[in-house]
Design an enzyme around this catalytic site. Structure first.
Site, PDB file in Angstrom:
ATOM      1  N   TYR A 172       0.783  -1.286  -0.179  1.00 15.85           N
ATOM      2  CA  TYR A 172      -0.071  -0.046   0.031  1.00 15.85           C
ATOM      3  C   TYR A 172       0.773   1.409  -0.002  1.00 15.85           C
ATOM      4  CZ  TYR A 172      -4.415  -2.179   0.934  1.00 15.85           C
ATOM      5  OH  TYR A 172      -5.653  -2.974   0.641  1.00 15.85           O
ATOM      6  N   ASP A 225     -12.029  -9.367   4.845  1.00 10.96           N
ATOM      7  CA  ASP A 225     -13.133  -9.396   3.973  1.00 10.96           C
ATOM      8  C   ASP A 225     -13.708 -10.871   4.300  1.00 10.96           C
ATOM      9  OD1 ASP A 225     -12.938  -6.788   2.805  1.00 10.96           O
ATOM     10  OD2 ASP A 225     -13.698  -7.628   0.817  1.00 10.96           O
ATOM     11  N   ASP A 237      -5.946  -6.833   4.481  1.00 11.16           N
ATOM     12  CA  ASP A 237      -7.192  -6.196   3.727  1.00 11.16           C
ATOM     13  C   ASP A 237      -8.009  -7.665   3.348  1.00 11.16           C
ATOM     14  OD1 ASP A 237      -8.528  -4.871   2.072  1.00 11.16           O
ATOM     15  OD2 ASP A 237      -7.513  -5.390   0.393  1.00 11.16           O
ATOM     16  N   LYS A 272       3.765 -14.501   5.769  1.00 12.32           N
ATOM     17  CA  LYS A 272       4.173 -15.655   4.756  1.00 12.32           C
ATOM     18  C   LYS A 272       5.545 -15.531   4.783  1.00 12.32           C
ATOM     19  CE  LYS A 272       2.813 -18.184   1.149  1.00 12.32           C
ATOM     20  NZ  LYS A 272       1.909 -19.581   1.459  1.00 12.32           N
ATOM     21  N   ASP A 308      -2.260 -18.271   4.142  1.00 13.49           N
ATOM     22  CA  ASP A 308      -2.997 -19.231   3.630  1.00 13.49           C
ATOM     23  C   ASP A 308      -3.890 -20.232   4.489  1.00 13.49           C
ATOM     24  OD1 ASP A 308      -0.544 -20.242   3.987  1.00 13.49           O
ATOM     25  OD2 ASP A 308      -0.222 -21.294   2.004  1.00 13.49           O
TER      26      ASP A 308
HETATM   27  C1  IPM Z   1     -10.342  -1.457   3.187  1.00 11.65           C
HETATM   28  C2  IPM Z   1     -10.667  -1.333   1.462  1.00 11.65           C
HETATM   29  C3  IPM Z   1      -9.572  -0.117   1.054  1.00 11.65           C
HETATM   30  C4  IPM Z   1      -8.242  -0.871   1.512  1.00 11.65           C
HETATM   31  C5  IPM Z   1      -9.672   0.337  -0.398  1.00 11.65           C
HETATM   32  C6  IPM Z   1     -11.027   0.989  -0.663  1.00 11.65           C
HETATM   33  C7  IPM Z   1      -8.421   1.254  -0.452  1.00 11.65           C
HETATM   34  O1  IPM Z   1     -10.741  -2.272   0.776  1.00 11.65           O
HETATM   35  O2  IPM Z   1     -10.648  -0.548   3.889  1.00 11.65           O
HETATM   36  O3  IPM Z   1     -10.178  -2.782   3.495  1.00 11.65           O
HETATM   37  O4  IPM Z   1      -7.836  -1.679   0.590  1.00 11.65           O
HETATM   38  O5  IPM Z   1      -7.653  -0.813   2.615  1.00 11.65           O
HETATM   39 MN    MN Z   2     -10.623  -3.963   2.007  1.00 11.26          MN
END
Ligand code: IPM
Ligand code: MN
Length: 355
Positions: free
Chosen positions: A134, A249, A245, A188, A221
């Site tokens: 990032y 999710d 990140d 990793k 993983d």
């Molecule tokens: C999150 C989002 C952001 C990230 C994006 C929108 C830049 O996916 O907050 O997880 O990757 O951090």
């Molecule tokens: Mn994200």
């Protein structure tokens, strides 16, 4: 408490409104005062003015105790523009080096994991929030030719590793899980033998200061596998930016979806300004329909309170959410809650007086 509010795009302002409603109710019950100042930043503002953030935005926002962010993202703005120019810009400028993402299944919320319930899915991910891929380091060579080369360099610094790992150990200690305090480093190290070697050595050095916390390690993983198979294994996870990140999710899905998942971008240093947000995007197709789930935003507000000097109020918001998901809501997806966006906000406000 001085709170900056960026409602943002799409359904962002709608869920922000409910979070602010809950803030108002809980402030009366817990007897604290606050002010809110709204900022128009987001895709609409960008399309109208050509400006993503004014040059002094970070400086202005630094004067606030916390920032609440609804959502940014606009169908007419090219992907990456607002992400980089607004969200990442603020994370970096305000040096919010902790991205805190609780993965908690609230009562009554459906998880796609068969046989798992709220007592199995309750852990926290501490994601490093300023480095790794990032950092924006990289470039092109021979762009738009058949010989094109692109690099995107993952940056890890000793200082960056140290501060997030130390914070995660402190957090695990404070969380004081009755099942045992366990901090799992997710990385990793078998493949990223430079960057994650630095992470690993830093980890080992700092772990020595926390003999009361089990210092555990998973490759990323394998972590994805265990999060699905044995989520109850985890207490606190600390991980690098990109892996964080991705696994958060996955975490959001096992806790019932983007309608409930919240996070904080935290600068825990003296005078630092942190930013709290629902994890989901601006969901433009639901804009103005009063069907989007505000629980994630309300939960983000609870986190803001917890980390900005009002922990009692934060805990109360969390209990109210649990009462509403556990006894009222029929589902968490947009339009499937059994209630409108504003009604869910009202239900949480009402529940605050009962918890
Ligand atoms: C999150 C989002 C952001 C990230 C994006 C929108 C830049 O996916 O907050 O997880 O990757 O951090
Ligand atoms: Mn994200």
């Amino acid at each position: 408490m001085k709170i900056a509010v960026i409602g943002g795009d799409g359904t962002g302002p709608e869920v922000t409104r409910e979070a602010l409603k809950v803030l108002e109710s809980v402030s009366k019950l817990e007897n604290f005062e606050y002010t809110t100042t709204e900022f128009p930043f987001g895709g609409d503002h960008y399309l109208k003015t050509g400006e993503i953030l004014p040059a002094n935005a970070a400086e202005t926002l630094r004067a606030f105790d916390a920032i609440f962010l609804g959502a940014v993202g606009h169908p007419d703005v090219k992907p990456g523009v607002l992400e980089k120019g607004l969200l990442l810009e603020l994370r970096f400028q305000l040096d919010q080096y902790i991205n805190l993402r609780p993965v908690k299944l609230y009562p009554g919320v459906e998880t796609p994991l068969a046989g798992k319930g709220p007592k199995d899915i309750d852990f926290v991910v501490v994601r490093e929030n300023t480095e790794d891929m990032y950092a924006g380091v990289g470039g092109f060579l021979k762009k738009n030719t058949p010989d094109e080369v692109a690099t995107q360099t993952a940056i890890y610094t000793r200082k960056g590793c140290e501060r997030v790992i130390r914070w995660a150990f402190e957090y695990t200690r404070k969380r004081n899980n009755p099942k045992g305090k366990r901090l799992t480093l997710v990385a990793k190290t078998n493949v990223l033998t430079f960057g994650h070697d630095l992470v690993w050595r830093t980890w080992q050095d700092i772990a020595k200061d926390y003999p009361d916390v089990e210092a555990d390690y998973n490759h990323v993983d394998a972590c994805c596998m265990w999060m699905v198979k044995n989520p109850e294994y985890y207490d606190v996870i600390v991980t690098t930016n990109m892996f964080g990140d991705i696994i958060t999710d996955l975490g959001a899905m096992i806790q019932g979806g983007m309608g409930v998942a919240a996070g904080g971008n935290i600068n825990p240093d003296q005078g630092g300004t942190s930013m709290y947000e629902p994890m989901g995007g601006s969901a433009p197709k639901y804009t103005g329909q009063n069907v989007i789930n505000p629980i994630a935003a309300i939960s983000a507000m609870g986190m803001l309170l917890e980390h900005s000097g009002q922990p009692e109020a934060g805990a109360r918001v969390l209990r109210a959410i649990e009462l509403v998901t556990g006894t009222k809501m029929k589902g968490q997806a947009a339009g499937k809650m059994g209630y409108s966006t504003t009604e869910v906000g009202d239900l949480v406000c009402e529940a605050l007086t009962a918890v």
